[in-house]
Enzyme design. Structure first.
Site, mmCIF file in Angstrom:
data_model
loop_
_atom_site.group_PDB
_atom_site.id
_atom_site.type_symbol
_atom_site.label_atom_id
_atom_site.label_comp_id
_atom_site.label_asym_id
_atom_site.label_seq_id
_atom_site.Cartn_x
_atom_site.Cartn_y
_atom_site.Cartn_z
ATOM 1 N N HIS A 120 -7.784 -5.207 -0.691
ATOM 2 C CA HIS A 120 -6.522 -4.513 -0.423
ATOM 3 C C HIS A 120 -5.512 -5.406 0.292
ATOM 4 C CE1 HIS A 120 -3.976 -1.091 -0.353
ATOM 5 N NE2 HIS A 120 -4.000 -0.944 0.956
ATOM 6 N N SER A 139 0.848 -1.182 0.000
ATOM 7 C CA SER A 139 0.000 0.000 0.000
ATOM 8 C C SER A 139 0.889 1.238 0.000
ATOM 9 C CB SER A 139 -0.950 -0.034 1.196
ATOM 10 O OG SER A 139 -1.918 0.975 1.096
#
Length: 706
Positions: A678, A563
């Site tokens: 994610h 991320s």
């Protein structure tokens, strides 16, 4: 905050400019942005489900997996990881709610998981005789859906009615459905929201607050709800009256409720930016009144009729000043404030939980963990310390909102987790369970060092490895970092990393660089926006210090991040390829000139800056990995991994970066999971596969070349 799904935005430093030049500059930057778009030959890879894009993904997956999964170590490592992730010896942790303990459990037989409960007294007595409330595997098969369980929001004080969140493939956008625990079934014609990045908060059995995607004008540019509605049972959400409306430029507007004591508190938090918020309280007549909080503050709960506030900026209020990082209580009627805790320079409150009559706070003291307990007394708040082991990581697993007792973990890189129960009227933990040792730690050590960054700041980092490996370095080393959003990266126990990497004579490093929360809001804010280069300099300083100590060397040093950490490793690759021989880039941001146009990216301009503002764009141009790849650079072979179903960080970042590497003739490995959100994995089997791919890659790059 209890019974809410709220984005509690913390502090950020906003760019300030005079109005007229700002408008002109912004327009100029917008033109530059549109020109950059027209010059980007790989925009087609941003079509998440586009046929051409998925063909490219399939080809890259096939090429890369043939290499990584074709390695003879892959299958054994995957099996090792899966055995740990699915082990029946794992601690069966719980969420304490009223008289029950709740648990979500996944194993080899229940890949999607079981949601279950038992009486809290039985759980604390050592029972593991769970009552299954909902079988997600059976539900997915029955409904023909790829359901991934994403949590529950249950109505206090009996917690018998819940909103269950289910996503398709692990994305942030999810379906929300009302569930009756006693009946073990979804409520016919109950509260239900279709797939969206929505939010709910119970007021009573027949009323809730909700933010929902209802089409044009109802969502912000960041992809979250712009309005909150007062939703009554039997009413269509579209017909529910809007009680608050934010701006499209906001991150989002979210409801909150707190069933503290005999009173139901309810309101709205308007996240103006990721770090600046406005809090509103609903009065007895249903009107919303803005609380006089500074913009960089988070309301974390209600106890004893007091609002508990975590400050991310200095606050001058009613003749007193409360410093950044402090924890305070505020009377909701008089707005009088009392200080509970003010940290020193090397301390930070890293997690705060409020229950009826008590507040617990996880304290980082030079990155060593403690749990503080605060209770209101006749002469003010009383601070006490829970008697947990020292020199490790502590984390509160659950606080019983109505009873005040808690579950808390203690661990370190070489000490498996131990779960403790602390009664509401006690400071002495009772051991409930301990995780087994999932790897052989004999002869291993963890050491804390400091590197000196470019501005002289001391950057702590932790090194874990066999002592013999450290003595005979330089050794194959993975350096992990994040550096953003005030997220603290702590030295925790990882059975998978220990088994797959440390046992195979690898060194694992955690870098506590700025941008994180290890030393509070100021540690984070030091690297915001145009100051962000200091975060990368901190990371490089740790790498150089590892070499100076003989622990590793560029030929043996790899880095890993996901991320925002994927941005960190992407920047590291283009700025300092000389330091590394392996780059792990997970679910990353890499095109920093378009990140704010992709999925939730607009919500992060408070962290990174706005490419459409001329004063902020040059720095983003300077660091953006996608735009700064060079044809003639000598890059290490990176491993890029992402997920098609990631609706937070767009998979186009990873795809375009790979495509440009391919165009320039630079070798790379790429894996895109077709589900998983994610986290890049939707179940434990997918997680085990990703871990095996990751560590096979590092072994090939850092050890095989020895």
């Amino acid at each position: 905050m209890k019974n809410s799904q709220v984005l509690l935005a913390s502090a950020a430093v906003l760019f300030a400019a005079t109005i007229t030049p700002g408008l002109l500059s912004s327009a100029s930057a917008q033109e530059e942005s549109e020109t950059a778009m027209s010059d980007d030959p790989y925009l087609w890879l941003e079509e998440i489900e586009g046929e051409k894009a998925l063909d490219w993904v399939e080809a890259q997956n096939a090429r890369s997996l043939a290499i990584l999964e074709g390695d003879e170590r892959f299958e054994p490592m995957k099996a090792e990881a899966l055995a740990i992730l699915n082990s029946d010896e794992r601690i069966q942790t719980a969420a304490l709610r009223g008289d029950h303990a709740y648990n979500f459990w996944q194993d080899d037989a229940n890949k999607r998981g079981l949601w279950r409960r038992m009486p809290a007294a039985d759980y604390l007595a050592g029972s593991r005789d769970w009552d299954v409330i909902l079988d997600i595997d059976a539900l997915a098969e029955e409904e023909g859906e790829n359901w991934v369980y994403s949590g529950t929001d249950c109505l206090a004080p009996d917690y018998e009615r819940c909103i269950i969140t289910l996503s398709r493939g692990g994305s942030d956008a999810a379906v929300r459905r009302e569930f009756d625990i006693a009946a073990k079934s979804f409520v016919e014609d109950g509260f239900m929201l279709e797939e969206a990045k929505a939010s709910t908060a119970w007021i009573d059995r027949d009323t809730m607050l909700s933010g929902m995607d209802l089409g044009e004008g109802t969502m912000t540019e960041s992809g979250y709800a712009r309005t909150v509605r007062l939703w009554k049972r039997g009413e269509a959400i579209a017909d529910a009256p809007v009680i608050f409306e934010g701006e499209t430029s906001d991150v989002g507007v979210f409801p909150w409720t707190d069933h503290a004591g005999d009173k139901i508190w309810a309101g709205i938090v308007r996240a103006v930016t990721f770090y600046e918020s406005e809090y509103y309280l609903m009065d007895d007549d249903g009107a919303l009144v803005q609380l006089p909080l500074p913009p960089k503050a988070s309301m974390v709960g209600v106890t004893g009729g007091q609002f508990i506030i975590s400050l991310k900026q200095d606050w001058d209020h009613q003749g007193a000043t409360y410093p950044t990082g402090a924890l305070v209580a505020m009377d909701p009627e008089t707005y009088e404030v009392t200080s509970l805790f003010e940290p020193t320079e090397r301390q930070a409150l890293d997690g705060i939980s409020a229950a009826d009559g008590v507040v617990y706070a996880e304290l980082l003291d030079n990155i060593k963990g403690k749990v503080l307990k605060f209770t209101p007394g006749t002469d003010g708040w009383v601070q006490e310390t829970i008697a947990l082991p020292q020199t490790g990581v502590v984390s509160v697993a659950s606080v019983n909102e109505s009873k005040g007792d808690l579950l808390v973990y203690f661990e370190s890189p070489l000490t498996p987790e131990t779960l403790y129960h602390v009664a509401a009227d006690s400071l002495d933990p009772e051991t409930l369970a301990s995780s087994p040792a999932f790897f052989n730690a004999e002869g291993m050590v963890t050491r804390q060092y400091e590197a000196t960054s470019t501005d002289g700041a001391k950057i702590p980092y932790f090194v874990t490895a066999k002592e013999s490996v450290l003595e005979n370095g330089p050794a194959p080393t993975v350096q992990y970092g994040y550096g953003g959003f005030q997220v603290s990266i702590l030295p925790t126990y990882s059975g998978v990393t220990g088994k797959l990497w440390l046992e195979r004579d690898g060194v694992y490093v955690i870098a506590n660089i700025r941008g994180g929360g290890e030393f509070g809001p100021k540690w984070h804010q030091a690297g915001l926006k145009g100051n962000r280069q200091i975060i990368y300099d901190d990371f490089f300083a740790v790498s150089e210090d590892l070499a100076a100590r003989g622990i590793s060397a560029p030929d043996h040093l790899g880095i890993l991040g996901g991320s925002n950490g994927g941005l960190l490793t992407g920047v590291s690759m283009v700025q300092r390829p000389d330091l590394y021989n392996a780059i792990g880039i997970g679910v990353p941001l890499l095109d920093m000139l378009r990140y704010d146009k992709l999925l939730a990216g607009a919500s992060w301009v408070g962290e990174y800056g706005d490419p459409d503002i001329a004063e902020e764009r040059p720095f983003l141009e300077q660091i953006s990995p996608y735009q700064n790849l060079a044809t003639d650079a000598d890059y290490p072979v990176p491993f890029i991994f992402t997920s098609t179903k990631d609706d937070r960080v767009h998979p186009g970042h990873a795809r375009k970066f790979g495509a440009r590497l391919e165009e320039y003739g630079h070798p790379f490995l790429y894996f895109e999971n077709t589900e998983g959100g994610h986290s890049a994995s939707a179940n434990r089997e997918q997680s085990a596969r990703r871990y095996a791919l990751q560590y096979v890659y590092f072994l090939r790059q850092l050890k095989d070349a020895e």
